[in-house]
Design a protein around this motif. Structure first.
Motif, PDB file in Angstrom:
ATOM      1  N   ILE A 170       0.839  -1.209   0.000  1.00 25.44           N
ATOM      2  CA  ILE A 170       0.000   0.000   0.000  1.00 25.44           C
ATOM      3  C   ILE A 170       0.870   1.254   0.000  1.00 25.44           C
ATOM      4  CG2 ILE A 170      -1.569   1.364   1.462  1.00 25.44           C
ATOM      5  CD1 ILE A 170      -2.917  -1.347   2.195  1.00 25.44           C
ATOM      6  N   ASN A 171       2.009   1.172   0.667  1.00 25.60           N
ATOM      7  CA  ASN A 171       2.889   2.337   0.772  1.00 25.60           C
ATOM      8  C   ASN A 171       3.829   2.524  -0.419  1.00 25.60           C
ATOM      9  OD1 ASN A 171       1.926   3.307   3.277  1.00 25.60           O
ATOM     10  ND2 ASN A 171       2.963   1.604   4.271  1.00 25.60           N
ATOM     11  N   ILE A 172       3.808   1.589  -1.342  1.00 28.05           N
ATOM     12  CA  ILE A 172       4.631   1.728  -2.553  1.00 28.05           C
ATOM     13  C   ILE A 172       3.807   2.484  -3.586  1.00 28.05           C
ATOM     14  CG2 ILE A 172       5.739   0.488  -4.450  1.00 28.05           C
ATOM     15  CD1 ILE A 172       6.273  -1.802  -2.507  1.00 28.05           C
ATOM     16  N   GLU A 173       4.392   3.474  -4.169  1.00 20.45           N
ATOM     17  CA  GLU A 173       3.680   4.328  -5.139  1.00 20.45           C
ATOM     18  C   GLU A 173       3.811   3.776  -6.559  1.00 20.45           C
ATOM     19  OE1 GLU A 173       1.769   6.930  -4.305  1.00 20.45           O
ATOM     20  OE2 GLU A 173       2.230   6.574  -2.189  1.00 20.45           O
ATOM     21  N   TRP A 174       3.381   2.537  -6.767  1.00 24.14           N
ATOM     22  CA  TRP A 174       3.420   1.932  -8.089  1.00 24.14           C
ATOM     23  C   TRP A 174       2.021   1.936  -8.687  1.00 24.14           C
ATOM     24  CZ3 TRP A 174       6.905  -3.079  -7.865  1.00 24.14           C
ATOM     25  CH2 TRP A 174       8.210  -2.702  -7.528  1.00 24.14           C
ATOM     26  N   ALA A 175       1.944   1.908  -9.994  1.00 22.53           N
ATOM     27  CA  ALA A 175       0.655   1.960 -10.680  1.00 22.53           C
ATOM     28  C   ALA A 175      -0.182   0.703 -10.433  1.00 22.53           C
ATOM     29  CB  ALA A 175       0.872   2.141 -12.186  1.00 22.53           C
ATOM     30  N   ASP A 176       0.455  -0.446 -10.358  1.00 21.17           N
ATOM     31  CA  ASP A 176      -0.256  -1.710 -10.247  1.00 21.17           C
ATOM     32  C   ASP A 176      -0.088  -2.298  -8.844  1.00 21.17           C
ATOM     33  OD1 ASP A 176      -0.899  -4.528 -10.351  1.00 21.17           O
ATOM     34  OD2 ASP A 176      -0.830  -4.395 -12.526  1.00 21.17           O
ATOM     35  N   PHE A 177      -1.196  -2.414  -8.113  1.00 15.94           N
ATOM     36  CA  PHE A 177      -1.137  -2.917  -6.743  1.00 15.94           C
ATOM     37  C   PHE A 177      -0.643  -4.360  -6.693  1.00 15.94           C
ATOM     38  CE2 PHE A 177      -3.180  -4.707  -2.888  1.00 15.94           C
ATOM     39  CZ  PHE A 177      -2.460  -3.981  -1.955  1.00 15.94           C
ATOM     40  N   GLU A 178      -1.058  -5.184  -7.643  1.00 21.98           N
ATOM     41  CA  GLU A 178      -0.616  -6.581  -7.661  1.00 21.98           C
ATOM     42  C   GLU A 178       0.908  -6.655  -7.735  1.00 21.98           C
ATOM     43  OE1 GLU A 178      -0.474 -10.654 -10.249  1.00 21.98           O
ATOM     44  OE2 GLU A 178      -1.156  -8.809 -11.209  1.00 21.98           O
ATOM     45  N   ASP A 179       1.517  -5.826  -8.578  1.00 27.36           N
ATOM     46  CA  ASP A 179       2.985  -5.799  -8.672  1.00 27.36           C
ATOM     47  C   ASP A 179       3.604  -5.344  -7.356  1.00 27.36           C
ATOM     48  OD1 ASP A 179       2.898  -6.629 -11.344  1.00 27.36           O
ATOM     49  OD2 ASP A 179       2.868  -4.567 -12.091  1.00 27.36           O
ATOM     50  N   SER A 180       2.954  -4.403  -6.689  1.00 30.17           N
ATOM     51  CA  SER A 180       3.443  -3.932  -5.383  1.00 30.17           C
ATOM     52  C   SER A 180       3.421  -5.056  -4.354  1.00 30.17           C
ATOM     53  CB  SER A 180       2.584  -2.767  -4.876  1.00 30.17           C
ATOM     54  OG  SER A 180       2.630  -1.682  -5.753  1.00 30.17           O
ATOM     55  N   VAL A 181       2.367  -5.866  -4.397  1.00 28.04           N
ATOM     56  CA  VAL A 181       2.282  -6.997  -3.467  1.00 28.04           C
ATOM     57  C   VAL A 181       3.376  -8.010  -3.781  1.00 28.04           C
ATOM     58  CG1 VAL A 181       0.854  -8.945  -2.696  1.00 28.04           C
ATOM     59  CG2 VAL A 181      -0.181  -6.675  -3.000  1.00 28.04           C
ATOM     60  N   GLN A 182       3.529  -8.341  -5.062  1.00 22.76           N
ATOM     61  CA  GLN A 182       4.561  -9.309  -5.451  1.00 22.76           C
ATOM     62  C   GLN A 182       5.936  -8.830  -4.989  1.00 22.76           C
ATOM     63  OE1 GLN A 182       3.376 -12.008  -6.137  1.00 22.76           O
ATOM     64  NE2 GLN A 182       2.483 -12.213  -8.144  1.00 22.76           N
ATOM     65  N   TYR A 183       6.213  -7.582  -5.254  1.00 19.12           N
ATOM     66  CA  TYR A 183       7.500  -7.001  -4.879  1.00 19.12           C
ATOM     67  C   TYR A 183       7.688  -7.035  -3.352  1.00 19.12           C
ATOM     68  CZ  TYR A 183      11.206  -3.582  -4.232  1.00 19.12           C
ATOM     69  OH  TYR A 183      12.367  -2.951  -3.852  1.00 19.12           O
ATOM     70  N   SER A 184       6.647  -6.694  -2.630  1.00 20.46           N
ATOM     71  CA  SER A 184       6.728  -6.697  -1.163  1.00 20.46           C
ATOM     72  C   SER A 184       7.005  -8.093  -0.627  1.00 20.46           C
ATOM     73  CB  SER A 184       5.436  -6.146  -0.561  1.00 20.46           C
ATOM     74  OG  SER A 184       5.296  -4.781  -0.893  1.00 20.46           O
ATOM     75  N   VAL A 185       6.393  -9.087  -1.219  1.00 17.01           N
ATOM     76  CA  VAL A 185       6.655 -10.475  -0.825  1.00 17.01           C
ATOM     77  C   VAL A 185       8.134 -10.788  -1.034  1.00 17.01           C
ATOM     78  CG1 VAL A 185       6.233 -12.889  -1.458  1.00 17.01           C
ATOM     79  CG2 VAL A 185       4.299 -11.311  -1.177  1.00 17.01           C
ATOM     80  N   ALA A 186       8.647 -10.441  -2.196  1.00 14.87           N
ATOM     81  CA  ALA A 186      10.053 -10.740  -2.507  1.00 14.87           C
ATOM     82  C   ALA A 186      11.000 -10.019  -1.550  1.00 14.87           C
ATOM     83  CB  ALA A 186      10.361 -10.375  -3.955  1.00 14.87           C
ATOM     84  N   VAL A 187      10.753  -8.754  -1.306  1.00 11.24           N
ATOM     85  CA  VAL A 187      11.654  -7.965  -0.462  1.00 11.24           C
ATOM     86  C   VAL A 187      11.571  -8.396   0.998  1.00 11.24           C
ATOM     87  CG1 VAL A 187      12.065  -5.642   0.449  1.00 11.24           C
ATOM     88  CG2 VAL A 187      11.725  -5.972  -1.997  1.00 11.24           C
ATOM     89  N   LEU A 188      10.365  -8.474   1.526  1.00  9.18           N
ATOM     90  CA  LEU A 188      10.200  -8.761   2.950  1.00  9.18           C
ATOM     91  C   LEU A 188      10.525 -10.206   3.310  1.00  9.18           C
ATOM     92  CD1 LEU A 188       7.026  -6.625   3.697  1.00  9.18           C
ATOM     93  CD2 LEU A 188       9.418  -6.061   4.170  1.00  9.18           C
ATOM     94  N   GLN A 189      10.561 -11.081   2.308  1.00 13.97           N
ATOM     95  CA  GLN A 189      10.914 -12.471   2.567  1.00 13.97           C
ATOM     96  C   GLN A 189      12.326 -12.790   2.062  1.00 13.97           C
ATOM     97  OE1 GLN A 189       7.655 -15.266   1.913  1.00 13.97           O
ATOM     98  NE2 GLN A 189       6.184 -13.623   2.294  1.00 13.97           N
ATOM     99  N   ALA A 190      13.116 -11.733   1.910  1.00 24.24           N
ATOM    100  CA  ALA A 190      14.551 -11.838   1.609  1.00 24.24           C
ATOM    101  C   ALA A 190      14.854 -12.689   0.379  1.00 24.24           C
ATOM    102  CB  ALA A 190      15.312 -12.351   2.833  1.00 24.24           C
ATOM    103  N   MET A 191      14.106 -12.440  -0.686  1.00 21.19           N
ATOM    104  CA  MET A 191      14.388 -13.136  -1.941  1.00 21.19           C
ATOM    105  C   MET A 191      15.450 -12.357  -2.702  1.00 21.19           C
ATOM    106  SD  MET A 191      10.773 -14.736  -3.010  1.00 21.19           S
ATOM    107  CE  MET A 191       9.714 -15.426  -1.728  1.00 21.19           C
ATOM    108  N   ASP A 192      16.141 -13.072  -3.563  1.00 20.22           N
ATOM    109  CA  ASP A 192      17.214 -12.446  -4.340  1.00 20.22           C
ATOM    110  C   ASP A 192      16.684 -11.635  -5.507  1.00 20.22           C
ATOM    111  OD1 ASP A 192      19.664 -13.509  -2.990  1.00 20.22           O
ATOM    112  OD2 ASP A 192      18.636 -15.393  -3.444  1.00 20.22           O
ATOM    113  N   GLY A 193      15.483 -11.932  -5.961  1.00 23.92           N
ATOM    114  CA  GLY A 193      14.924 -11.179  -7.059  1.00 23.92           C
ATOM    115  C   GLY A 193      13.627 -11.779  -7.570  1.00 23.92           C
ATOM    116  N   VAL A 194      13.133 -11.143  -8.635  1.00 20.89           N
ATOM    117  CA  VAL A 194      11.877 -11.516  -9.277  1.00 20.89           C
ATOM    118  C   VAL A 194      12.181 -11.802 -10.734  1.00 20.89           C
ATOM    119  CG1 VAL A 194       9.567 -10.702  -9.926  1.00 20.89           C
ATOM    120  CG2 VAL A 194      10.587  -9.961  -7.759  1.00 20.89           C
ATOM    121  N   VAL A 195      11.590 -12.859 -11.262  1.00 18.72           N
ATOM    122  CA  VAL A 195      11.699 -13.110 -12.697  1.00 18.72           C
ATOM    123  C   VAL A 195      10.328 -12.873 -13.315  1.00 18.72           C
ATOM    124  CG1 VAL A 195      11.381 -15.618 -12.495  1.00 18.72           C
ATOM    125  CG2 VAL A 195      12.483 -14.678 -14.518  1.00 18.72           C
TER     126      VAL A 195
END
Length: 137
Positions: free
Chosen positions: A87-112
């Protein structure tokens, strides 16, 4: 290496979408390696089921495809923490913000993903399928 697999990669494989199917299948095949863990977010699982069913119109087939997917990837949880972050990420697509948050907060190396422009402001690695495959060879 922990990698979040974007929805489009999974759907390319499940729905055999050309010309992306082969590369996306190779991406999921990386999970066979001992040094790779692949994840799909819990929220993406419901999207994948919905979109696959919408195209295939066969619940049994879609459930079997989902079962097969779950033999390859782990499911990353989506909690209030990931949603609040998204919610706090200023991205156009909320789904992408959720995906990104999952990757970052769960210490993933990246997104493909096939859509790296959706993750322009990412502070972790974002690969196109061919980029990840090249770096893993």
């Amino acid at each position: 290496m922990k990698i979040l697999i974007d929805t489009n990669i999974v759907l390319d494989v499940m729905l055999k979408r050309e010309p992306f199917h082969k590369l996306s299948l190779e991406i999921l095949g990386l999970a066979k390696r001992d040094d790779v863990e692949e994840y799909v977010s819990a929220s993406a699982i419901t999207d994948i089921y919905y979109l696959a069913y919408r195209q295939l119109r066969d619940k049994g087939m879609v459930k079997n495809l989902m079962k097969e997917l779950l033999t390859v990837v782990y499911v990353a949880s989506v909690s209030e923490k990931e949603i609040q972050n998204a919610i706090n990420i200023e991205w156009a697509d909320f789904e992408d913000s959720v995906q990104y948050s999952v990757a970052v907060l769960q210490a993933m190396d990246g997104v493909v993903t096939r859509n790296p422009n959706d993750y322009k402001a990412a502070e972790i690695k974002v690969w196109k399928p061919e980029e990840l495959l090249t770096s893993m060879r």
